[in-house]
Write an enzyme that holds these catalytic residues in place. Sequence first.
Site, PDB file in Angstrom:
ATOM      1  N   LYS A 100     -21.098 -12.140  12.247  1.00  0.00           N
ATOM      2  CA  LYS A 100     -20.252 -11.372  13.162  1.00  0.00           C
ATOM      3  C   LYS A 100     -20.458 -11.827  14.609  1.00  0.00           C
ATOM      4  CE  LYS A 100     -17.883  -8.441  12.260  1.00  0.00           C
ATOM      5  NZ  LYS A 100     -16.445  -8.529  11.848  1.00  0.00           N
ATOM      6  N   TYR A 139     -25.089 -11.145   7.725  1.00  0.00           N
ATOM      7  CA  TYR A 139     -23.893 -10.452   8.230  1.00  0.00           C
ATOM      8  C   TYR A 139     -23.893 -10.436   9.760  1.00  0.00           C
ATOM      9  CZ  TYR A 139     -20.927  -6.484   9.601  1.00  0.00           C
ATOM     10  OH  TYR A 139     -19.986  -5.689  10.204  1.00  0.00           O
TER      11      TYR A 139
HETATM   12  N1  LIG Z   1     -17.409   0.272   9.439  1.00  0.00           N
HETATM   13  C1  LIG Z   1     -18.287   0.049  10.404  1.00  0.00           C
HETATM   14  O1  LIG Z   1     -19.122   0.902  10.745  1.00  0.00           O
HETATM   15  C2  LIG Z   1     -18.290  -1.273  11.148  1.00  0.00           C
HETATM   16  C3  LIG Z   1     -19.292  -1.518  12.107  1.00  0.00           C
HETATM   17  C4  LIG Z   1     -19.285  -2.741  12.778  1.00  0.00           C
HETATM   18  C5  LIG Z   1     -18.285  -3.664  12.560  1.00  0.00           C
HETATM   19  N2  LIG Z   1     -17.335  -3.403  11.602  1.00  0.00           N
HETATM   20  C6  LIG Z   1     -16.306  -4.415  11.371  1.00  0.00           C
HETATM   21  O2  LIG Z   1     -15.042  -3.766  11.315  1.00  0.00           O
HETATM   22  C7  LIG Z   1     -14.174  -4.475  10.445  1.00  0.00           C
HETATM   23  C8  LIG Z   1     -13.543  -3.523   9.435  1.00  0.00           C
HETATM   24  O3  LIG Z   1     -14.571  -2.936   8.653  1.00  0.00           O
HETATM   25  P1  LIG Z   1     -14.299  -1.759   7.612  1.00  0.00           P
HETATM   26  O4  LIG Z   1     -15.456  -0.834   7.696  1.00  0.00           O
HETATM   27  O5  LIG Z   1     -12.934  -1.239   7.803  1.00  0.00           O
HETATM   28  O6  LIG Z   1     -14.444  -2.544   6.221  1.00  0.00           O
HETATM   29  P2  LIG Z   1     -13.416  -2.660   4.991  1.00  0.00           P
HETATM   30  O7  LIG Z   1     -14.162  -3.439   3.949  1.00  0.00           O
HETATM   31  O8  LIG Z   1     -12.873  -1.332   4.645  1.00  0.00           O
HETATM   32  O9  LIG Z   1     -12.254  -3.538   5.605  1.00  0.00           O
HETATM   33  C9  LIG Z   1     -12.251  -4.935   5.623  1.00  0.00           C
HETATM   34  C10 LIG Z   1     -10.880  -5.395   5.173  1.00  0.00           C
HETATM   35  O10 LIG Z   1     -10.815  -6.821   5.271  1.00  0.00           O
HETATM   36  C11 LIG Z   1     -10.252  -7.325   4.065  1.00  0.00           C
HETATM   37  N3  LIG Z   1     -10.801  -8.680   3.884  1.00  0.00           N
HETATM   38  C12 LIG Z   1     -12.086  -9.030   3.626  1.00  0.00           C
HETATM   39  N4  LIG Z   1     -12.202 -10.365   3.558  1.00  0.00           N
HETATM   40  C13 LIG Z   1     -10.960 -10.865   3.786  1.00  0.00           C
HETATM   41  C14 LIG Z   1     -10.431 -12.187   3.825  1.00  0.00           C
HETATM   42  N5  LIG Z   1     -11.220 -13.244   3.629  1.00  0.00           N
HETATM   43  N6  LIG Z   1      -9.119 -12.333   4.079  1.00  0.00           N
HETATM   44  C15 LIG Z   1      -8.310 -11.256   4.275  1.00  0.00           C
HETATM   45  N7  LIG Z   1      -8.747  -9.991   4.228  1.00  0.00           N
HETATM   46  C16 LIG Z   1     -10.061  -9.800   3.995  1.00  0.00           C
HETATM   47  C17 LIG Z   1     -10.680  -6.361   2.987  1.00  0.00           C
HETATM   48  O11 LIG Z   1      -9.870  -6.404   1.825  1.00  0.00           O
HETATM   49  C18 LIG Z   1     -10.573  -5.039   3.731  1.00  0.00           C
HETATM   50  O12 LIG Z   1      -9.274  -4.499   3.635  1.00  0.00           O
HETATM   51  C19 LIG Z   1     -15.010  -5.593   9.826  1.00  0.00           C
HETATM   52  O13 LIG Z   1     -14.771  -6.770  10.549  1.00  0.00           O
HETATM   53  C20 LIG Z   1     -16.440  -5.130  10.045  1.00  0.00           C
HETATM   54  O14 LIG Z   1     -17.350  -6.225  10.102  1.00  0.00           O
HETATM   55  C21 LIG Z   1     -17.323  -2.240  10.883  1.00  0.00           C
END
Ligand SMILES: NC(=O)c1ccc[n+]([C@@H]2O[C@H](COP(=O)([O-])OP(=O)(O)OC[C@H]3O[C@@H](n4cnc5c(N)ncnc54)[C@H](O)[C@@H]3O)[C@@H](O)[C@H]2O)c1
Length: 316
Positions: free
Chosen positions: A150, A146
């Site tokens: 990223k 992961y």
């Molecule tokens: N939550 C955290 O603490 C955190 C920390 C660091 C980075 N991030 C990044 O933030 C972003 C959002 O994370 P989140 O926590 O809201 O997760 P989440 O899983 O709730 O949201 C991700 C969204 O992307 C959609 N998705 C996944 N693969 C897809 C694809 N191939 N095509 C279209 N849509 C797709 C999913 O259906 C979902 O709605 C991500 O990129 C994640 O890597 C999150």
Amino acid sequence: MAQYLVTGGAGFIGSNLCHALVGRGERVRVLDNLSTGHEANIADLIAAGHLELIRGDVTDRDAVGKAMAGVDYVLHQAAVASVQRSIDDPLTSDFANVHGTVTVLNAAQKAKVKRVVYAASSSAYGNKAAGSAKVETMIPEPLSPYAVSKLAAEYYMKAFYASYGLETVALRYFNVFGPRQDPKSHYAAVIPLFVTAALQNGSATIYGDGQQSRDFCFIDNVVEANLLACTAEGAAGETFNLGCGDKISLLQVLDVIGEIVGHKVERKHEPTRTGDIRESLADISKARRILGYGAKVRFPDGIKLTVDWYKKLLKL
Ligand SMILES: NC(=O)c1ccc[n+]([C@@H]2O[C@H](COP(=O)([O-])OP(=O)(O)OC[C@H]3O[C@@H](n4cnc5c(N)ncnc54)[C@H](O)[C@@H]3O)[C@@H](O)[C@H]2O)c1
């Protein structure tokens, strides 16, 4: 009024961005394959005619091309967002997180988008400089598939700025929490699991001794930073840490939740998981300086708002 495309807009962070953008009167389109996101997170906005949902995949060139038409700003949140899932299935994470990002960037460049703001991850640092705050100038040390995916996508942000002049900004989120974070997913994050366990009188599972710490960052801060990053001068081509600068251990999280719910949360210890990081703390001075980011909602207030939200969700 500008046109925004939020990829992953049905997910936790994306749906909060959508609500904030609609609240500011912006035009919002979402591209989401609903793999981990839920239409329910944005159903109110769709029903009110404030948001257009395109069900599609960020790796699908045609779907992304259509979603990009007339867009001013892209907030690229779509990803397979779990360390554990990437360890179980690295190919799926790589395809969505890396190829999906290049597909978004390629379409954004062709559509002459003003700026792409990317949800990068603090996992890029790995166990770097444990004991001190992470600074953007440190050489990354990603430990999980992961984290590598990223970071690779983050480098693509820089490459598209350098190669095509497409303005991109990478925000390295630390541990984000708050309303709409899914507690039921197989790969649920720690705060939704802890809060729902506390509210249902269950026990919270801790991998390791619980002294591992994170820079937990309330969702409103992430929303604030994304909106600032769209237009801040001097931000194009740059990477910013996005946390609160507060070091909080898992045991402290449980203590604070226990105080809010009025009873001690039961703890169950399991062995440490592969790829788990001991300490993660952000130095946010660059985001403060260039984006004007304020990290306004600190942990104690954020966790109270979060507990209230899960109470409503669980109808307690
Ligand atoms: N939550 C955290 O603490 C955190 C920390 C660091 C980075 N991030 C990044 O933030 C972003 C959002 O994370 P989140 O926590 O809201 O997760 P989440 O899983 O709730 O949201 C991700 C969204 O992307 C959609 N998705 C996944 N693969 C897809 C694809 N191939 N095509 C279209 N849509 C797709 C999913 O259906 C979902 O709605 C991500 O990129 C994640 O890597 C999150």
